[in-house]
Design a protein around this motif. Structure first.
Motif, PDB file in Angstrom:
ATOM      1  N   ASP A 610       8.057  91.020 -66.535  1.00 14.71           N
ATOM      2  CA  ASP A 610       8.398  91.668 -67.806  1.00 14.71           C
ATOM      3  C   ASP A 610       8.959  93.070 -67.587  1.00 14.71           C
ATOM      4  N   GLN A 611       8.386  93.793 -66.638  1.00 16.92           N
ATOM      5  CA  GLN A 611       8.862  95.148 -66.351  1.00 16.92           C
ATOM      6  C   GLN A 611      10.296  95.116 -65.828  1.00 16.92           C
ATOM      7  N   GLU A 614      12.722  94.259 -68.650  1.00 21.41           N
ATOM      8  CA  GLU A 614      12.970  95.411 -69.521  1.00 21.41           C
ATOM      9  C   GLU A 614      13.930  96.399 -68.862  1.00 21.41           C
ATOM     10  N   GLN A 618      17.596  97.294 -70.382  1.00 21.24           N
ATOM     11  CA  GLN A 618      18.030  98.649 -70.716  1.00 21.24           C
ATOM     12  C   GLN A 618      19.334  98.994 -70.019  1.00 21.24           C
TER      13      GLN A 618
END
Length: 661
Positions: A610-611, A614, A618
């Motif tokens: 998930d990190q 993200e 971005q």
């Protein structure tokens, strides 16, 4: 001033230099008042965006703010490189201002709006919250204005530009919303970040090569001759002076401020010492529920909040202690731990309904449940103070240092001017002797040299190097006060002879030759290792040492190599047994032979997926928005909505490093 900003909270004086940096950083691209002129060719107009001017003054100020932010990392050297940074940032500042106005135009064209409530929410919960709403409580209108004034802003300017920031953020969110990241891309990035490698590496050290270099005098002279242009006037102009320092600290020790002077200052600044009507207030706050995804507040949540507030009021009416109830139940974390106290609050520093209820209460009384935009309050007025004029004795401690500093500066300047006039007629030595102050005679010094008794003194040094030969004594400010100096001699810039800089020439020769030999030897090491398919053997033949790394990540560090993000990153694209080409690692040359690749565990992927997604999202969003800005500007330039004054832009860039730029 803006009343909706005045959320209830304790009024505390806080020193926030960090806020000024934050505001300047944001305003470098968002606080530029734009006026409308008709002629693009009008001097000082860099561009027109949809009829709005972007002026040279705005660009210069933005570039100065950008440079000021960058210069912080240079510490004491900051002032010396500010002009360079401003010149470097000027074109970028112009582009940012043009892009920003183009984005505002597009956001308005698409019907986007940012309400006053959204501005309030952003100030209360966004990046400024820690400054204006510490602990969730507003610092107060007076402090709010003071903090903005330090950044040369008014509340209306600041709040309007926060609104514009929100508009641009909304447009960016809309444009970037189409970004997506595939599972395959996440997996690929995970492997890239978490794969480890282990390798042998042979190191050739530049220092070892230098030790073997023993240039002859003939070689050094030949090097000097071939690099003669770089030595022309390399010895800077130097000057020799004698000077007298007048230290304001010594002058201040003898300065006394009289009662009459205090009274005169007080009379002239009476408006500053008017204390407004104030009330000392405590409250218990039950927050209003936050809006849902559809922007609406749930009626059931509102009813529940009011019910809880009503229950607390009943406890108070039954004899519960206000402070105890506040500490246990109030959702204002900033005031709950002090029994709900908000301290002294002036009229106009609270929201409408809260203020109306608080002002109507007698001292010591508790209100009913008061509903405001942000929730439900139970208010107690602890004390009241009528508007009045502070007495001189109350503000004496504020006035005295101001007057003392003013008088010290005036007296020190007067003493320096008297000394200067006497030095012009009698000579500096005689004038100094009459005043009982010592004369300092300097050796020859350059602009960057420090002088005894002065410390860093750029203004003084500039005055010295601006003085004409054989000129009479002059006066210049210093960090301590003032100094009177006389120029004794000037050594013009000069080209050193070989003998004068032989040590420097030898060092340059050794550095240049060692760098060339390092590259040659590392290339030979790589070629031989590849030919023999054996790095260790090739290294032994050429006298290079071989080491073995630990398992290392792409952002890791390896002795004698440094960061793996530089040239050694090639190891992550190699297969076991591969030998790299020559790698420049600063003062070392390196050749790598990959030993093993260690893939990350699937369990790690689950933890980091998930990190990574993200982060990739971005990045993709920034790319999409960046492309949108580029295309928007190109379209607006093509349609004539953006017009660039190229002559003014060139002049602005050329003038970027001039004083006042």
């Amino acid at each position: 001033m803006i009343r909706f900003l005045q959320t209830e909270g304790p009024v505390k004086k806080i020193v926030l230099s960090g806020l000024l940096l934050l505001i300047c950083g944001a305003m470098a691209i968002t606080l530029t008042p734009i006026g409308s002129n008709d002629a693009l060719s009008k001097p000082g107009v860099v561009a027109k965006v949809n009829g709005e001017d972007v002026t040279a003054e705005e660009v210069r100020e933005t570039a100065r703010q950008m440079a000021q932010q960058q210069a912080q990392q240079y510490g004491a050297q900051a002032s010396m490189i500010m002009s360079f940074l401003i010149q470097q940032d000027t074109p970028r500042a112009a582009d940012q201002l043009i892009d920003r106005q183009a984005l505002l135009t597009e956001a308005q064209r698409m019907g986007m709006k940012a309400s006053l409530q959204e501005v309030k929410d952003d100030l209360q919960h966004g990046r400024y919250a820690a400054y204006f709403f510490p602990g969730g409580n507003f610092v107060g209108e007076a402090e709010y204005q003071n903090m903005l004034q330090r950044a040369n802003l008014t509340p209306s300017m600041f709040e309007e530009n926060v609104r514009k920031e929100l508009l641009i953020a909304k447009l960016q969110a809309l444009i970037s919303d189409s970004a997506s990241v595939s599972d395959a891309a996440v997996r690929q990035e995970f492997l890239k970040q978490n794969t480890k490698v282990k390798f042998d590496y042979a190191v050739v050290k530049e220092d070892d090569i230098k030790k073997g270099l023993h240039p002859t005098v003939e070689e050094l002279k030949a090097f000097y001759d071939s690099h003669q242009k770089s030595y022309v006037n390399s010895i800077p102009q130097k000057r020799k002076i004698k000077y007298v320092v007048l230290d304001t600290a010594k002058v201040q020790a003898g300065v006394q401020v009289t009662r009459d002077e205090l009274q005169a200052y007080y009379n002239q600044h009476r408006d500053q010492y008017r204390a407004p009507e104030q009330i000392k207030v405590s409250h218990i706050w039950i927050k209003m529920p936050l809006p849902g995804p559809d922007g609406k507040i749930d009626d059931k949540g509102v009813a529940d909040a009011q019910r809880r507030a009503d229950d607390l009021l009943k406890q108070l009416q039954s004899g519960a202690k206000f402070e105890d109830v506040a500490k246990k139940y109030s959702e204002d974390t900033g005031s709950a731990n002090v029994g709900g106290s908000l301290g002294w609050i002036g009229k106009g520093q609270m929201g409408g309904d809260f203020e109306k209820a608080a002002l109507s209460l007698p001292k010591g009384k508790i209100s009913g449940v008061v509903k405001t935009l942000d929730g439900f309050h139970i208010i107690r007025v602890d004390d009241k103070q009528d508007a009045h004029m502070k007495t001189l004795d109350e503000v004496k401690s504020e006035i005295e240092p101001i007057l003392k500093q003013q008088e010290t500066q005036q007296l020190a300047q007067k003493q320096a001017e008297d000394l200067l006039q006497q030095a012009k007629t009698q000579g500096l030595d005689a004038a100094a002797a009459a005043k009982g102050v010592p004369v300092v005679n300097s050796d020859f010094f350059s602009r960057t040299d420090a002088l005894p008794g002065l410390g860093p003194a750029p203004q003084f040094t500039e005055a010295v190097f601006g003085a004409a030969e054989k000129s009479p004594p002059e006066m210049a400010p210093t960090s301590q006060g003032f100094a009177v100096f006389q120029l004794l001699a000037v050594k013009p810039p000069s080209t050193p002879t070989f003998e004068e800089i032989r040590t420097r020439v030898e060092e340059q020769f050794r550095n240049e030759r060692a760098s060339t030999l390092l590259a040659q030897k590392t290339q030979e090491l790589s070629d031989r290792a590849k030919s023999e398919h054996d790095l260790k053997k090739a290294a032994k033949e050429l006298g290079a040492m071989v080491k073995t790394s630990d398992f290392v990540l792409p952002d890791g560090q390896v002795p004698d190599i440094g960061s793996m993000t530089e040239g050694a990153s090639v190891a992550f694209s190699m297969k076991p047994g591969d030998i790299s080409g020559p790698i420049n690692s600063g003062a070392n040359g390196v050749v790598i032979s990959l030993v093993e690749v260690q893939a990350p565990a699937d369990a790690d992927f689950a933890a980091k997926r998930d990190q990574i997604r993200e982060m990739l999202l971005q990045t993709k969003q920034q790319e999409i928005f960046g492309l949108f800005v580029t295309n928007l500007r190109a379209q607006m330039e093509k349609s004539g909505e953006i017009k660039i004054n190229q002559e003014e832009m060139k002049a602005l860039t050329r003038a970027g490093s001039e004083p006042g730029a």
